[in-house]
Design an enzyme around this catalytic site. Structure first.
Site, PDB file in Angstrom:
ATOM      1  N   HIS A 193       0.814  -1.207   0.000  1.00 32.83           N
ATOM      2  CA  HIS A 193       0.000   0.000   0.000  1.00 32.83           C
ATOM      3  C   HIS A 193       0.859   1.274   0.000  1.00 32.83           C
ATOM      4  CE1 HIS A 193      -3.334   2.445   2.166  1.00 32.83           C
ATOM      5  NE2 HIS A 193      -3.201   2.766   0.903  1.00 32.83           N
ATOM      6  N   ARG A 300      -8.729   0.349  -7.640  1.00 31.21           N
ATOM      7  CA  ARG A 300      -8.726  -0.704  -6.610  1.00 31.21           C
ATOM      8  C   ARG A 300      -9.746  -0.329  -5.537  1.00 31.21           C
ATOM      9  NH1 ARG A 300      -2.845  -0.818  -7.832  1.00 31.21           N
ATOM     10  NH2 ARG A 300      -2.214  -2.988  -8.041  1.00 31.21           N
ATOM     11  N   ARG A 336     -12.691  -2.119 -10.181  1.00 34.69           N
ATOM     12  CA  ARG A 336     -12.547  -3.528  -9.828  1.00 34.69           C
ATOM     13  C   ARG A 336     -13.336  -3.790  -8.556  1.00 34.69           C
ATOM     14  NH1 ARG A 336      -6.715  -5.924  -8.495  1.00 34.69           N
ATOM     15  NH2 ARG A 336      -6.930  -4.726  -6.592  1.00 34.69           N
ATOM     16  N   GLU A 435      -5.256 -13.131 -13.590  1.00 36.60           N
ATOM     17  CA  GLU A 435      -4.170 -13.081 -12.608  1.00 36.60           C
ATOM     18  C   GLU A 435      -3.736 -14.472 -12.204  1.00 36.60           C
ATOM     19  OE1 GLU A 435      -4.993  -9.823  -9.642  1.00 36.60           O
ATOM     20  OE2 GLU A 435      -7.011 -10.605  -9.888  1.00 36.60           O
ATOM     21  N   ASN A 458       1.009  -8.566 -11.178  1.00 38.39           N
ATOM     22  CA  ASN A 458       1.501  -8.677  -9.793  1.00 38.39           C
ATOM     23  C   ASN A 458       1.184 -10.070  -9.265  1.00 38.39           C
ATOM     24  OD1 ASN A 458       2.064  -5.995 -10.026  1.00 38.39           O
ATOM     25  ND2 ASN A 458       0.325  -5.282  -8.822  1.00 38.39           N
ATOM     26  N   ASP A 459      -0.043 -10.511  -9.536  1.00 37.32           N
ATOM     27  CA  ASP A 459      -0.433 -11.849  -9.092  1.00 37.32           C
ATOM     28  C   ASP A 459      -0.052 -12.929 -10.094  1.00 37.32           C
ATOM     29  OD1 ASP A 459      -1.568 -11.713  -6.503  1.00 37.32           O
ATOM     30  OD2 ASP A 459      -3.236 -10.575  -7.343  1.00 37.32           O
ATOM     31  N   ARG A 469       4.644 -12.854  -3.548  1.00 39.16           N
ATOM     32  CA  ARG A 469       5.140 -11.537  -3.948  1.00 39.16           C
ATOM     33  C   ARG A 469       5.588 -10.680  -2.770  1.00 39.16           C
ATOM     34  NH1 ARG A 469      -0.654  -8.975  -6.091  1.00 39.16           N
ATOM     35  NH2 ARG A 469      -0.433  -7.045  -4.952  1.00 39.16           N
ATOM     36  N   CYS A 506      -2.459  -4.411 -16.073  1.00 40.07           N
ATOM     37  CA  CYS A 506      -2.520  -3.398 -15.013  1.00 40.07           C
ATOM     38  C   CYS A 506      -1.627  -3.711 -13.826  1.00 40.07           C
ATOM     39  CB  CYS A 506      -3.969  -3.158 -14.579  1.00 40.07           C
ATOM     40  SG  CYS A 506      -4.761  -4.602 -13.901  1.00 40.07           S
TER      41      CYS A 506
HETATM   42  C1  PEP Z   1      -2.258  -7.516 -10.098  1.00 38.61           C
HETATM   43  O1  PEP Z   1      -2.363  -8.585  -9.478  1.00 38.61           O
HETATM   44  O2  PEP Z   1      -1.440  -7.316 -11.011  1.00 38.61           O
HETATM   45  C2  PEP Z   1      -3.110  -6.386  -9.726  1.00 38.61           C
HETATM   46  C3  PEP Z   1      -3.116  -5.282 -10.451  1.00 38.61           C
HETATM   47  O3  PEP Z   1      -3.865  -6.526  -8.602  1.00 38.61           O
HETATM   48  P1  PEP Z   1      -3.330  -6.254  -7.110  1.00 38.61           P
HETATM   49  O4  PEP Z   1      -1.919  -5.740  -7.187  1.00 38.61           O
HETATM   50  O5  PEP Z   1      -4.260  -5.276  -6.514  1.00 38.61           O
HETATM   51  O6  PEP Z   1      -3.439  -7.625  -6.529  1.00 38.61           O
HETATM   52 MG    MG Z   2      -4.031  -8.886  -8.164  1.00 39.27          MG
END
Ligand code: PEP
Ligand code: MG
Length: 576
Positions: A193, A300, A336, A435, A458-459, A469, A506
């Protein structure tokens, strides 16, 4: 001089005075207990005055939080204000001063510690979370004992660099970017965050830097290079000059980049790719628009649900979504649905602690189990669609039934609104985040069930590489350029286009300039990133040739490792 290395969380260079936020768990107040032995009355007066002063500080924070985020978030601060008036708690501290002859600081620290331990030992997750509010209040009191407000620039009369374990909630809700030049934290990763917030505000940040409070003292001069994750403590005059020069060049490049603000994004040979912004709060949409975002690719929504003690009602959600939509002036806003779980806890949700939260009860799984909670959000998003171009996006999809069930509930929400005569856009687009490898590999099927897809790297990277991660011990395996990730992106893009729908990305990776030729070559229609990265990426796109990008992607797909892909990205190698 001392050099500290951490995770590069938000680009930019800051040169400023360190402001080490106190941490109630640290031992440094213990020694002051004995000094006060002979003067309990003076210590009790000091306690009263400090509580009063902190109460005034918090009243201000409360007003700012309410104006910025509404009642829900401000409630945390309200709880802290009430604590500063809690008679039995205050009497406990006064007794300790009298009976044990300790200082006011020591009494506060002891009683705050007791309370933290009590909250932390509770079974109820909501009550456990209260421990961080108490810690936050304790830190404020300790700071006031030293004659300063918590996190402001008072002791130096100018801007500061925050040095903290993590960013405490009561500070971030009222953050003043003019006072805080940068922050460095001991914990956290690029997707935590505090990093996301730094990027969206354009504040340089380094996170996950370990034991900072042992190595930095308040008042020392710091250089924070958020682009390389380096912090220099008490740098030499020569280094200060060097970084001032770098900072000047960065400022120059941002004024150079300003010319791209109203340009469409395209390669030199005219291939278009849309650049959109990721946001966590409705307020960030107007900044994204100023930074030339061609829409919001990821809102988000979970941040609306965090740092409060109850779910936001439908109208409160609607107000936030509507604000973001209206700020974007007709451009798309992709909201989302609630993606809680993993590293994002919602204490009042009352779910049991999990051994593997990233593989657990999160996002769409949880929403489908709690239809009323989900319907409230679906209704708010549908209602916001009346005011602009809203797209609804479902996170963490793994199975076709999840998409079907979400569609069914969305239809129910539409019918409810219709019965109540409430307006919404019946053509609002509905998409999914890709994801998980399951969603990626079934894109030939899922592509026919939705209006768009967005790849959450990211996921996707962590699930593909079986690599948490947030776990620094396996950080070297967190490889977005890994061919296994690239092949999935390629397949997702191919299948999405076969179904005539758009595909975007994203994840945080999208803001890496070095990834851009690959992402264009893999066939993405859009990339969504922190707003502060958009203009630099737009400029980079204009220098690329789409044919070169396609060749590069084709070659990368044949590689066996991330290392091989990275060596391809050196243009001299591919073109020779
Ligand atoms: C992701 O997983 O790439 C994503 C954008 O979602 P978050 O980082 O909020 O899990
Ligand atoms: Mg994600």
């Amino acid at each position: 001089m001392n050099t500290i290395r951490g995770i590069a969380a938000a680009e930019g260079i800051a040169i400023g005075t360190a402001w080490v936020l106190p941490h109630i768990d640290a031992e440094d107040e213990q020694g002051e207990g004995a000094e006060a032995a002979a003067e309990p009355e003076r210590q009790k007066l000091k306690l009263q005055q400090t509580l009063e002063r902190v109460r005034q500080d918090l009243e201000k924070v409360y007003e700012q939080a309410q104006a910025k985020h509404g009642d829900g978030t401000a409630k945390i601060v309200k709880g802290q204000i009430l604590m500063t008036k809690d008679r039995s708690w205050i009497e406990g501290m006064a007794r300790l001063i009298e009976e044990e002859r300790v200082s006011a600081e020591f009494a506060v620290k002891t009683k705050v510690d007791e309370l933290i331990r009590m909250f932390e030992s509770m079974d109820n997750a909501y009550m456990r979370e209260r421990a961080s509010d108490v810690r936050d209040l304790g830190n404020r009191l300790l700071m006031r004992f030293k004659g300063a407000a918590y996190g402001g620039g008072e002791p130096f009369g100018g801007p500061v660099v925050w040095v903290a374990n993590d960013l405490p909630p009561s500070l971030t809700v009222a953050l003043d970017p003019d006072t805080v030049q940068a922050w460095i934290t001991e914990t956290g990763g690029r997707t935590s965050h505090s990093s996301i917030l730094a990027r969206s505000l354009g504040i340089p940040a380094v996170v996950g830097a370990g034991d900072l409070r042992e190595r930095i003292r308040t008042g020392q001069t710091l250089i924070v290079d958020g682009g390389s994750g380096v912090v220099l403590v008490d740098p030499s005059p020569a280094l200060l000059r060097e970084y001032e020069e770098k900072r000047r060049k960065l400022a120059e490049s941002s004024s150079r980049l300003a010319r791209w603000k109203d340009e469409p994004t395209a390669t030199a040979d005219g291939k278009r790719i849309a650049l959109q912004a990721n946001i966590g709060h409705a307020d960030e949409a107007s900044e994204a628009s100023r930074q030339g975002a061609e829409g919001i690719g990821l809102f988000r929504s979970e941040f609306l649900f965090m740092h409060r003690d109850d779910f936001p009602a439908e109208d409160e959600q609607l107000a936030a979504y509507r604000k973001s939509v209206e700020s974007m002036d007709g451009k798309p806003v992709t909201i989302r649905t609630l993606d809680i779980g993993g590293d994002k806890e919602l204490p009042y949700l009352q779910v049991p602690k999990e051994l593997n939260p990233f593989l657990g009860y999160r996002a769409i799984r949880l929403c489908l189990d709690r239809p009323r909670l989900f319907l409230t959000q679906l209704r708010a998003i549908l209602r916001a669609s009346h005011y602009g171009q809203v797209r609804l996006m479902l996170p963490m999809i793994c199975a076709a039934e999840e998409i079907r069930e979400a569609h069914r509930l969305l239809q129910q929400a539409r019918e409810e609104l219709e019965r109540e005569g409430i307006a919404y856009d019946p053509y609002m687009k509905v998409g999914i985040m890709v994801e998980t490898p399951a969603a990626a590999l079934l894109m030939d099927q899922f592509g026919g069930m939705v209006d768009f897809v967005s790849i959450g790297t990211n996921d996707l990277v962590q699930y593909t590489m079986a690599c948490d991660r947030m776990n620094e011990a396996v950080a070297r395996l967190y490889q977005p350029y890994h061919p296994a990730v690239l092949r999935q992106i390629r397949y997702i893009a191919e299948q999405a286009h076969r179904h005539g729908i758009t595909v975007s990305l994203c994840g945080e990776w999208g803001s890496e300039a070095s990834a851009l030729p690959l992402l264009i070559g893999l066939g993405l229609d859009a990339i969504s990133m922190s707003a502060s990265s958009i203009l630099g990426i737009r400029e980079r796109a204009a220098s690329l040739d789409s044919e070169y990008c396609a060749q590069l992607a084709a070659a990368a797909l044949q590689c066996a490792s991330q290392e091989e892909v990275l060596s391809l990205l050196n243009p001299s190698k591919i073109q020779s």
